[in-house]
Design an enzyme around this catalytic site. Structure first.
Site, PDB file in Angstrom:
ATOM      1  N   ARG A  45       0.825  -1.213   0.000  1.00 21.11           N
ATOM      2  CA  ARG A  45       0.000   0.000   0.000  1.00 21.11           C
ATOM      3  C   ARG A  45       0.858   1.261   0.000  1.00 21.11           C
ATOM      4  O   ARG A  45       0.506   2.267  -0.624  1.00 21.11           O
ATOM      5  CB  ARG A  45      -0.933  -0.027   1.218  1.00 21.11           C
ATOM      6  CG  ARG A  45      -1.883   1.157   1.348  1.00 21.11           C
ATOM      7  CD  ARG A  45      -2.785   0.964   2.562  1.00 21.11           C
ATOM      8  NE  ARG A  45      -3.513   2.164   2.935  1.00 21.11           N
ATOM      9  CZ  ARG A  45      -4.747   2.474   2.533  1.00 21.11           C
ATOM     10  NH1 ARG A  45      -5.394   1.651   1.732  1.00 21.11           N
ATOM     11  NH2 ARG A  45      -5.344   3.576   2.938  1.00 21.11           N
ATOM     12  N   VAL A  79      -6.736   7.291  -1.698  1.00 19.13           N
ATOM     13  CA  VAL A  79      -6.633   5.862  -1.434  1.00 19.13           C
ATOM     14  C   VAL A  79      -7.518   5.616  -0.224  1.00 19.13           C
ATOM     15  O   VAL A  79      -7.233   6.101   0.870  1.00 19.13           O
ATOM     16  CB  VAL A  79      -5.178   5.439  -1.150  1.00 19.13           C
ATOM     17  CG1 VAL A  79      -5.114   3.946  -0.835  1.00 19.13           C
ATOM     18  CG2 VAL A  79      -4.293   5.774  -2.337  1.00 19.13           C
ATOM     19  N   SER A  80      -8.613   4.902  -0.417  1.00 14.63           N
ATOM     20  CA  SER A  80      -9.624   4.764   0.628  1.00 14.63           C
ATOM     21  C   SER A  80      -9.067   4.050   1.848  1.00 14.63           C
ATOM     22  O   SER A  80      -8.036   3.363   1.793  1.00 14.63           O
ATOM     23  CB  SER A  80     -10.832   3.986   0.091  1.00 14.63           C
ATOM     24  OG  SER A  80     -11.431   4.660  -0.985  1.00 14.63           O
ATOM     25  N   ALA A  81      -9.759   4.206   2.971  1.00 17.43           N
ATOM     26  CA  ALA A  81      -9.388   3.508   4.194  1.00 17.43           C
ATOM     27  C   ALA A  81      -9.336   2.003   3.929  1.00 17.43           C
ATOM     28  O   ALA A  81     -10.172   1.458   3.198  1.00 17.43           O
ATOM     29  CB  ALA A  81     -10.386   3.815   5.303  1.00 17.43           C
TER      30      ALA A  81
END
Length: 413
Positions: A45, A79-81
């Protein structure tokens, strides 16, 4: 925007944090399938976020990382949770060999999907913004996913020409409606997961085809940056000043009043309170109450209280309200007589504020008796030309551009 790179020490630290994060996602039941777990353990990530982003933020369970803003600072891409990315992939039931369409590019989520579908699958990621697709494609190439994900620039509201149908569609931007083109891309047994906005309240809903309409199979509470392009739904924002010039903003995505001048000077009036008698514990979530109010109260809106206003100073204030002609009410709570729980209710301003507050308190009471202790609400989407028929009292019907959305609550026993 350049993606993050790091030293060997940072890489080791990232791997440690990633392992701890995935362990937490699994322990909390947010990841439930081996393929999704393996994808999260494998995909870096930190390689998909901007330079300088702290690793503790990158690998936090519920912290999004903003990747693009406009000139006013509004968020355009993120960038989503991690928890919601995990839940959406699980909601969709993505598996090996599937064709998956991602609407809203970022890079990391597409890499996760590529890991889950494997060599026999196909992932297509689409975004309207060339900056975002260029960035996503570059990061995917740099991390070894360039040959496993195709990134296309297009307004997905019009479809993706030549791509045919997909087993799964995952929408990673906030949508107000479901464009017909998305339905044309969804296979006969397909599942679509979409963050759908309903009068300002968002739920990430997994839909499966059910005859001529879509029926929900699961939902999650989440928030997303709004969609751009043809399917964007601009909000109408009205500002109410108080005597000191401080501002309370009312935001509508549908059902905005036709004459907001009726509210001129409304904050100068005396406030009216109405209490429902409904008690909640301090650790209880009542997120479905917001959805109930959004579904059953015309004039529902989101409120933003500017610094210095009476509303902003209130402890425990929640930003939901309803406009009724020359008055408006907003959701509130106070300490109950038992000194432990809180009582839900409404506060209001305006000549008919008493009625507006009472109407909201009545709906809180209705939610408590009809839905609070029952199962989670179910959703259905009825494209234009289809109809759910006459809706019973426990079903809210929201009119969209391309169809109708129904929200159904089972009557609590």
């Amino acid at each position: 925007m350049t993606n993050r790179t790091g030293t060997a020490g940072e890489t080791v630290r990232a791997e440690q944090l990633r392992t701890a994060l995935v362990d937490q996602l699994v322990a909390d039941g947010l990841i439930t399938s081996p393929a999704v777990q393996a994808a999260f353990r494998t995909t870096p990530r930190h390689a998909f976020v901007p330079v300088g982003t702290p690793l503790e933020d990158v690998y936090h369970i519920d912290r999004a990382v903003i990747t693009k803003t406009d000139e006013h600072g509004a968020h355009l891409s993120s960038v989503s949770a991690t928890y919601i990315q995990a839940r959406m992939i699980e909601q969709a039931g993505v598996g090996p060999g599937m064709r998956v369409l991602e609407i809203g590019s970022g890079g990391y989520n597409a890499a996760l999907l590529a890991e889950v579908v494997g060599a026999g699958g196909d992932v297509v990621s689409v975004d309207i913004d060339k900056d975002i697709t260029d960035r996503a494609a570059a990061m995917l190439a740099a991390t070894g996913y360039g040959g496993r994900v195709r990134v296309l620039q297009a307004d997905a509201a019009h479809g993706v020409p030549g791509e045919g149908v997909f087993d799964r569609i995952i929408v990673t931007v906030g949508a107000w409606d479901i464009p017909p083109a998305w339905l044309s891309h969804l296979g006969p047994d397909g599942v679509m997961v979409v963050p759908l906005r309903m009068n300002g309240v968002t739920r990430t809903i997994a839909f499966r085809r059910d005859g001529e309409h879509l029926s929900s199979t699961s939902t999650e509470v989440a928030g997303f940056v709004p969609m751009q392009g043809h399917s964007a739904r601009p909000e109408r924002i009205f500002q109410l000043p108080d005597r000191q010039g401080h501002i309370v903003s009312l935001r509508f995505d549908t059902g905005a009043p036709t004459d907001m001048h009726l509210l001129d000077g409304v904050l100068d009036a005396e406030r009216t309170d109405a209490w429902s008698g409904v008690l909640v514990a301090g650790d209880e979530s009542f997120a479905d109450l917001y959805l109930w109010l959004a579904g059953f109260m015309p004039g529902f809106c989101l409120l933003k209280a500017g610094e210095g206003t009476e509303l902003a100073a209130e402890r425990g204030w929640f930003p939901f309200g309803v406009v009724r002609g020359d008055s408006f009410a907003y959701f509130a709570f106070r300490r109950a007589d038992d000194g432990v729980n809180s009582e839900l209710g409404a506060r209001a301003y305006g000549p008919n504020g008493k009625d507006a507050a009472a109407a909201m308190a009545e709906q809180i009471h209705a939610w408590d008796h009809q839905a609070r202790r029952g199962p989670a609400p179910m959703f259905a989407y009825w494209p234009a030309g289809t109809s759910p028929g006459v809706a019973p009292a426990n079903v809210a019907v929201l009119v969209k551009t391309h169809g109708l959305l129904t929200i159904s609550w089972a009557v609590a026993s």
